[in-house]
Scaffold this active site. Structure first.
Site, PDB file in Angstrom:
ATOM      1  N   LYS A   6       0.839  -1.204   0.000  1.00 50.45           N
ATOM      2  CA  LYS A   6       0.000   0.000   0.000  1.00 50.45           C
ATOM      3  C   LYS A   6       0.868   1.246   0.000  1.00 50.45           C
ATOM      4  O   LYS A   6       1.904   1.291   0.664  1.00 50.45           O
ATOM      5  CB  LYS A   6      -0.871   0.043   1.268  1.00 50.45           C
ATOM      6  CG  LYS A   6      -1.883  -1.072   1.388  1.00 50.45           C
ATOM      7  CD  LYS A   6      -2.722  -0.880   2.657  1.00 50.45           C
ATOM      8  CE  LYS A   6      -3.835  -1.909   2.717  1.00 50.45           C
ATOM      9  NZ  LYS A   6      -4.656  -1.750   3.937  1.00 50.45           N
ATOM     10  N   ARG A  18     -11.838  14.035   8.721  1.00 51.14           N
ATOM     11  CA  ARG A  18     -12.849  14.922   8.138  1.00 51.14           C
ATOM     12  C   ARG A  18     -14.243  14.427   8.526  1.00 51.14           C
ATOM     13  O   ARG A  18     -14.388  13.325   9.048  1.00 51.14           O
ATOM     14  CB  ARG A  18     -12.743  14.878   6.612  1.00 51.14           C
ATOM     15  CG  ARG A  18     -12.977  13.461   6.088  1.00 51.14           C
ATOM     16  CD  ARG A  18     -13.063  13.347   4.582  1.00 51.14           C
ATOM     17  NE  ARG A  18     -13.435  12.002   4.189  1.00 51.14           N
ATOM     18  CZ  ARG A  18     -12.596  10.985   4.079  1.00 51.14           C
ATOM     19  NH1 ARG A  18     -11.313  11.150   4.337  1.00 51.14           N
ATOM     20  NH2 ARG A  18     -13.035   9.780   3.733  1.00 51.14           N
ATOM     21  N   HIS A  21     -15.705  -3.708   6.164  1.00 45.08           N
ATOM     22  CA  HIS A  21     -15.179  -2.376   6.493  1.00 45.08           C
ATOM     23  C   HIS A  21     -16.103  -1.799   7.563  1.00 45.08           C
ATOM     24  O   HIS A  21     -17.259  -1.501   7.282  1.00 45.08           O
ATOM     25  CB  HIS A  21     -15.178  -1.503   5.228  1.00 45.08           C
ATOM     26  CG  HIS A  21     -14.858  -0.049   5.473  1.00 45.08           C
ATOM     27  ND1 HIS A  21     -13.928   0.644   4.738  1.00 45.08           N
ATOM     28  CD2 HIS A  21     -15.358   0.836   6.365  1.00 45.08           C
ATOM     29  CE1 HIS A  21     -13.870   1.898   5.178  1.00 45.08           C
ATOM     30  NE2 HIS A  21     -14.728   2.034   6.164  1.00 45.08           N
TER      31      HIS A  21
HETATM   32  C1  MV4 Z   1      -6.783  -4.226   2.920  1.00 48.46           C
HETATM   33  C2  MV4 Z   1      -7.599  -5.314   2.585  1.00 48.46           C
HETATM   34  C3  MV4 Z   1      -7.216  -6.557   3.033  1.00 48.46           C
HETATM   35  N1  MV4 Z   1      -6.095  -6.688   3.767  1.00 48.46           N
HETATM   36  N2  MV4 Z   1      -5.681  -4.408   3.658  1.00 48.46           N
HETATM   37  C4  MV4 Z   1      -9.139  -0.931   0.420  1.00 48.46           C
HETATM   38  C5  MV4 Z   1      -9.172   0.538   0.657  1.00 48.46           C
HETATM   39  C6  MV4 Z   1      -8.053   0.861   1.569  1.00 48.46           C
HETATM   40  N3  MV4 Z   1      -8.504   1.742   2.600  1.00 48.46           N
HETATM   41  C7  MV4 Z   1      -7.602  -0.440   2.107  1.00 48.46           C
HETATM   42  N4  MV4 Z   1      -8.353  -1.460   1.450  1.00 48.46           N
HETATM   43  C8  MV4 Z   1      -8.161  -2.757   1.783  1.00 48.46           C
HETATM   44  N5  MV4 Z   1      -7.086  -2.987   2.557  1.00 48.46           N
HETATM   45  C9  MV4 Z   1      -5.349  -5.627   4.052  1.00 48.46           C
HETATM   46  N6  MV4 Z   1      -4.246  -5.800   4.771  1.00 48.46           N
HETATM   47  C10 MV4 Z   1      -8.734  -5.097   1.821  1.00 48.46           C
HETATM   48  C11 MV4 Z   1      -9.018  -3.811   1.399  1.00 48.46           C
HETATM   49  C12 MV4 Z   1     -10.181  -3.683   0.575  1.00 48.46           C
HETATM   50  C13 MV4 Z   1     -11.317  -3.019   1.013  1.00 48.46           C
HETATM   51  C14 MV4 Z   1     -11.359  -2.401   2.251  1.00 48.46           C
HETATM   52  C15 MV4 Z   1     -12.479  -1.758   2.680  1.00 48.46           C
HETATM   53  C16 MV4 Z   1     -13.591  -1.725   1.860  1.00 48.46           C
HETATM   54  C17 MV4 Z   1     -13.568  -2.301   0.630  1.00 48.46           C
HETATM   55  C18 MV4 Z   1     -12.441  -2.958   0.182  1.00 48.46           C
HETATM   56  C19 MV4 Z   1     -12.448  -3.556  -1.070  1.00 48.46           C
HETATM   57  C20 MV4 Z   1     -11.320  -4.188  -1.488  1.00 48.46           C
HETATM   58  C21 MV4 Z   1     -10.188  -4.247  -0.695  1.00 48.46           C
END
Ligand code: MV4
Length: 450
Positions: free
Chosen positions: A158, A292, A208
């Site tokens: 990331k 925010r 989430h």
């Molecule tokens: C992740 C994850 C799985 N594992 N990190 C997507 C947006 C960003 N804020 C971080 N995200 C994710 N991080 C780890 N270590 C899966 C996602 C993710 C996701 C997170 C929240 C809502 C929708 C999503 C859709 C795909 C992937």
């Protein structure tokens, strides 16, 4: 208290802030681009200043035009809304150096929480659970590969400067790591001017779940429960609800307490959100902090009865929170659908244009936050949010029924929009049962209408 607040935004959130100000007896200054001359935020504010042409880089992102507008109109404070300059630390510095109070966190808070690797390190140091991974940034692909083998696949890379899903790559096995690292780093470099990355274990199909926080200048911090935002498409939220169907009373208490500790560890003094990933075994992990007001704030307002915009303004003016954690008594269930000017039959392509006819739903427990009216033309320059439909009822079952009937009453003609998509989603058994995660939209089959 402030006397006159400039609203550095447009659309439904600008109207939302004007409404709070009017009820608080505060004067408002709208700013607008040439494309927004007929917008309701311009009509309902006490004063309005034109700041530039349609493109946001020349208007709502034009920092010196906004500072000038505040100065000529005599505004003593500025509310940024969400998007645009809401998380721009340099703009916050500009406001304060011109004697304008920024309604939100300090510039330093925005800088620290805006660097996702730094924010994660700070939270880990404060004892907040974080996803296993690198301690801060990973220097290169070889280091990433070594670390990934230790923690196990899949992993995710990331962007430190990212957030909200931009600049991320998943590696399923050792062979993927170098490519994922290079792709994510390039995307981060071109997107944010900073190619730095951190690495985490990839949690498969999490939910989430985020916690609303409210802090004041005296160090009081409360949480206002969770929002489940798992129904997203390409990192754009479509539906949010509170409480989360996946969160038990015990889990809520643990996540709420953790979010308050997280906010306290950074001395947070305004409204904010702690985002967590929740896995199928009810483990939750800090992901990001949003400094925010968020689009989905109304569902929290509906279940708590607390006006989050008013609280943001009061706490920025140094007023102490009068609500203690014990006085936060959530009631019922709230769900929000974001109605966008996008065509669900054509890959959600944006559809700006004129709304020829409009009928808004109503009745008990129905709230519509929107800036549109019949005859309004949606400009091509900005995001595609037309309206937020928020329903509130005693139980989730009743809220889902209320949502179904409200969507059936909601008519927007003249432009393609996402109402037909929502109509189908809210009847899908997985949604009706609250049995969904962040992969819901991928698997959902929208039936095209004839
Ligand atoms: C992740 C994850 C799985 N594992 N990190 C997507 C947006 C960003 N804020 C971080 N995200 C994710 N991080 C780890 N270590 C899966 C996602 C993710 C996701 C997170 C929240 C809502 C929708 C999503 C859709 C795909 C992937």
């Amino acid at each position: 208290m402030f006397k006159r607040i400039l609203i550095a935004n447009r659309g439904e959130i600008a109207l939302r802030i004007i409404r709070a100000c009017r009820e608080m007896g505060l004067e408002t200054v709208a700013v607008y681009s040439t494309a927004d001359e007929d917008a309701l935020h311009v009509r309902f504010a006490d004063h309005a200043v034109r700041i530039g042409p349609g493109p946001s880089t020349e208007s709502y992102l034009n920092r010196s035009a906004l500072i000038s507008a505040a100065e000529v109109s005599g505004a003593d404070a500025l509310h940024p809304g969400y998007g645009f300059l809401a998380e721009n630390a340099d703009f916050v510095d500009m406001c304060w150096s011109h004697g304008i109070a920024f309604i939100g966190p300090s510039a330093d808070m925005i800088r620290r929480m805006g660097d996702k690797a730094v924010a994660k390190q700070m939270m880990k140091a404060a004892g907040v659970p974080v996803i296993p991974g690198s301690d801060g940034e990973v220097a290169d692909a070889a280091t990433a590969r070594k670390l990934a083998k230790e923690i196990g696949f899949p992993v995710i890379l990331k962007a430190s400067a990212g957030g909200g899903g931009r600049g991320m790559r998943i590696a399923q096995s050792e062979a993927d790591v170098a490519n994922a690292f290079n792709m994510a780093s390039q995307e981060a470099e071109s997107g944010f001017g900073n190619g730095a990355l951190y690495l985490e274990k990839y949690i498969v199909d999490p939910r989430h779940v985020e916690i609303q926080i409210l802090g004041d200048a005296n160090g009081n911090i409360i949480h206002l429960n969770e929002r489940d935002c798992s129904i997203q498409r390409r990192h754009q939220k479509l539906i949010e609800e509170s409480p989360s169907p996946a969160v038990s009373v015990e889990l809520r208490e643990a996540m709420g307490r953790t979010a308050v500790e997280a906010a306290r560890s950074v001395n947070y003094q305004t409204a904010g959100t702690i985002e967590f990933l929740l896995d199928a075994e009810e483990h939750f992990y800090f992901m990001e902090m949003n400094t925010r007001i968020q689009v989905e704030h109304p569902i929290t307002e509906q279940i708590t009865g607390i006006d989050l915009i008013m609280e943001q303004i009061r706490t920025a003016a140094g007023v102490v929170l009068k609500t203690g954690q014990n006085q936060v008594v959530p009631r019922g269930h709230a769900i929000e659908c974001r109605i966008n000017a996008e065509d669900p039959q054509h890959n959600f392509r944006p559809c700006p244009g004129k709304i020829t006819s409009l009928n808004l739903p109503g009745g008990l427990g129905v709230r519509v936050d929107t800036h549109v009216y019949a005859g309004y033309e949606i400009p091509m320059f900005y995001d595609s949010l037309i309206a937020k439909l928020i329903v509130h009822a005693e139980t989730r079952e009743q809220a889902v029924k209320r949502l179904q009937r409200s969507l059936d009453e909601f008519i927007i003609e003249g432009i393609a929009n996402t109402i037909p998509y929502h109509v189908q989603v809210v009847r899908d058994p997985a949604f009706v049962n609250g049995d969904y995660d962040t992969s819901f939209v991928e698997h959902f089959e929208y039936k095209e209408e004839e």
